[in-house]
Design a protein around this motif. Structure first.
Motif, short mmCIF file in Angstrom:
data_model
loop_
_atom_site.label_atom_id
_atom_site.label_comp_id
_atom_site.label_asym_id
_atom_site.label_seq_id
_atom_site.Cartn_x
_atom_site.Cartn_y
_atom_site.Cartn_z
N LEU A 35 44.71 -1.13 27.42
CA LEU A 35 44.99 -2.35 26.67
C LEU A 35 45.16 -3.55 27.60
O LEU A 35 44.64 -4.63 27.34
CB LEU A 35 46.27 -2.17 25.84
N THR A 36 45.88 -3.35 28.70
CA THR A 36 46.11 -4.43 29.65
C THR A 36 44.81 -4.86 30.33
O THR A 36 44.48 -6.05 30.40
CB THR A 36 47.14 -4.01 30.71
N PHE A 37 44.06 -3.90 30.84
CA PHE A 37 42.80 -4.21 31.52
C PHE A 37 41.80 -4.84 30.56
O PHE A 37 41.10 -5.80 30.93
CB PHE A 37 42.22 -2.94 32.15
N ASP A 38 41.71 -4.32 29.33
CA ASP A 38 40.77 -4.87 28.36
C ASP A 38 41.15 -6.30 27.98
O ASP A 38 40.28 -7.15 27.76
CB ASP A 38 40.72 -4.00 27.10
N ALA A 39 42.44 -6.57 27.90
CA ALA A 39 42.88 -7.92 27.54
C ALA A 39 42.43 -8.94 28.58
O ALA A 39 41.96 -10.02 28.24
CB ALA A 39 44.40 -7.94 27.41
N PHE A 40 42.56 -8.60 29.84
CA PHE A 40 42.16 -9.53 30.89
C PHE A 40 40.65 -9.53 31.11
O PHE A 40 40.09 -10.53 31.56
CB PHE A 40 42.88 -9.19 32.19
N GLY A 41 40.00 -8.41 30.79
CA GLY A 41 38.56 -8.34 30.98
C GLY A 41 37.78 -8.69 29.73
O GLY A 41 37.34 -9.83 29.54
N ARG A 42 37.65 -7.75 28.83
CA ARG A 42 36.83 -7.92 27.63
C ARG A 42 37.31 -9.05 26.73
O ARG A 42 36.51 -9.77 26.13
CB ARG A 42 36.81 -6.59 26.85
N GLU A 43 38.63 -9.22 26.61
CA GLU A 43 39.15 -10.25 25.72
C GLU A 43 39.16 -11.64 26.35
O GLU A 43 39.42 -12.63 25.68
CB GLU A 43 40.56 -9.89 25.26
N SER B 209 36.14 2.87 37.45
CA SER B 209 37.41 3.17 36.77
C SER B 209 38.56 3.42 37.75
O SER B 209 39.68 3.72 37.33
CB SER B 209 37.25 4.40 35.88
N SER B 210 38.32 3.26 39.06
CA SER B 210 39.33 3.62 40.06
C SER B 210 40.64 2.86 39.86
O SER B 210 41.74 3.45 39.96
CB SER B 210 38.81 3.35 41.47
N ALA B 211 40.56 1.55 39.61
CA ALA B 211 41.78 0.76 39.47
C ALA B 211 42.59 1.22 38.25
O ALA B 211 43.82 1.30 38.31
CB ALA B 211 41.44 -0.72 39.35
N ARG B 212 41.89 1.51 37.15
CA ARG B 212 42.59 1.99 35.96
C ARG B 212 43.27 3.33 36.23
O ARG B 212 44.39 3.58 35.77
CB ARG B 212 41.63 2.12 34.78
N GLU B 213 42.61 4.18 36.98
CA GLU B 213 43.19 5.49 37.27
C GLU B 213 44.43 5.36 38.15
O GLU B 213 45.44 6.06 37.95
CB GLU B 213 42.14 6.38 37.93
N ARG B 214 44.39 4.45 39.13
CA ARG B 214 45.57 4.20 39.97
C ARG B 214 46.71 3.63 39.14
O ARG B 214 47.89 3.99 39.33
CB ARG B 214 45.20 3.22 41.09
N ALA B 215 46.38 2.71 38.25
CA ALA B 215 47.41 2.11 37.40
C ALA B 215 48.02 3.16 36.48
O ALA B 215 49.25 3.17 36.26
CB ALA B 215 46.81 0.97 36.57
N GLU B 216 47.20 4.04 35.96
CA GLU B 216 47.70 5.11 35.10
C GLU B 216 48.67 6.01 35.86
O GLU B 216 49.75 6.36 35.36
CB GLU B 216 46.54 5.95 34.56
N ALA B 217 48.31 6.38 37.09
CA ALA B 217 49.18 7.23 37.90
C ALA B 217 50.52 6.54 38.16
O ALA B 217 51.59 7.18 38.13
CB ALA B 217 48.50 7.57 39.23
N MET B 218 50.49 5.23 38.38
CA MET B 218 51.71 4.47 38.61
C MET B 218 52.61 4.51 37.38
O MET B 218 53.83 4.74 37.48
CB MET B 218 51.36 3.02 38.94
N LEU B 219 52.03 4.33 36.18
CA LEU B 219 52.82 4.35 34.96
C LEU B 219 53.37 5.74 34.66
O LEU B 219 54.52 5.87 34.24
CB LEU B 219 51.98 3.86 33.78
N VAL B 220 52.55 6.76 34.87
CA VAL B 220 53.03 8.13 34.64
C VAL B 220 54.25 8.40 35.51
O VAL B 220 55.27 8.92 35.03
CB VAL B 220 51.90 9.15 34.95
#
Length: 202
Positions: A94-102, A181-192
């Motif tokens: 949601l965060t990445f899509d907001a800054f990118g696609r949206e 997708s590397s940045a999203r995967e790193r961000a996901e690991a941080m949140l987990v």
């Protein structure tokens, strides 16, 4: 005789912001002008001047509108994750899509480059409100400052990653030969890791 529907000031402003958002997504930030938005919703240039004061006022209002929409969605995802319904990856996407696609990243970058230094104020204010809303409710008085700081740091890092990915992600991924997708995967690991730490510290 005109058959154009008469809108309340609130409806007119909301219609203008939705039109501005559509223009941003379809044609890029340079398309968000008073004339273009007025044409899109069948209003006059003077009508939009009344609501926003200037093109910069319209753009700042759009930034605030996007920020609120983005943070509402992220906040819902965070609360769903805490309730065991959603997932950290949902928050990241949601965060990445907001800054990118949206288009929020492109809008912020363009406004800053054009000299509107306070363009990010509404974004920062909205994200700050989001941070306050998602601080772990189970944190006691003694641990609350630590929880506050952790959430601030996580949100700060996530937003920086999403903004950077929106502006430079394609180019950097190609240059470094890494998965897009590397940045999203790193961000996901941080949140987990952050959610696990919050649960264990409760």
């Amino acid at each position: 005789m005109s058959t154009r529907k008469r809108l309340s000031p609130e409806e007119s402003r909301a219609a203008a912001l939705e039109a501005a958002r559509a223009l941003l997504i379809e044609q890029g930030p340079q398309s968000v002008t008073l004339k273009a938005v007025a044409g899109r919703i069948g209003r006059t240039h003077a009508n939009l001047l009344h609501h926003f004061g200037s093109a910069a006022g319209l753009q700042k209002a759009l930034a605030a509108h996007l920020a609120q929409t983005v943070c509402d969605a992220i906040g819902d995802a965070v609360r769903a994750t805490r309730a065991g319904i959603g997932s950290p990856r949902e928050v990241v996407d949601l965060t990445f899509d907001a800054f990118g696609r949206e288009g929020a990243g492109a809008l912020a970058s363009w406004m800053l480059a054009s000299g509107n230094e306070d363009a990010l104020d509404p974004v920062v204010e909205t994200i700050h409100q989001l941070i306050d809303d998602i601080i772990p409710e189970e944190a006691d008085h003694d641990s609350r400052p630590q929880a506050d700081r952790a959430i601030h740091e996580i949100t700060f890092t996530l937003v920086l990653m999403a903004l950077g990915d929106a502006l430079l992600g394609d180019m950097l991924a190609d240059s470094l030969a890494v998965a897009r997708s590397s940045a999203r995967e790193r961000a996901e690991a941080m949140l987990v890791a952050a959610f696990v730490e919050a649960r264990e510290g409760a």
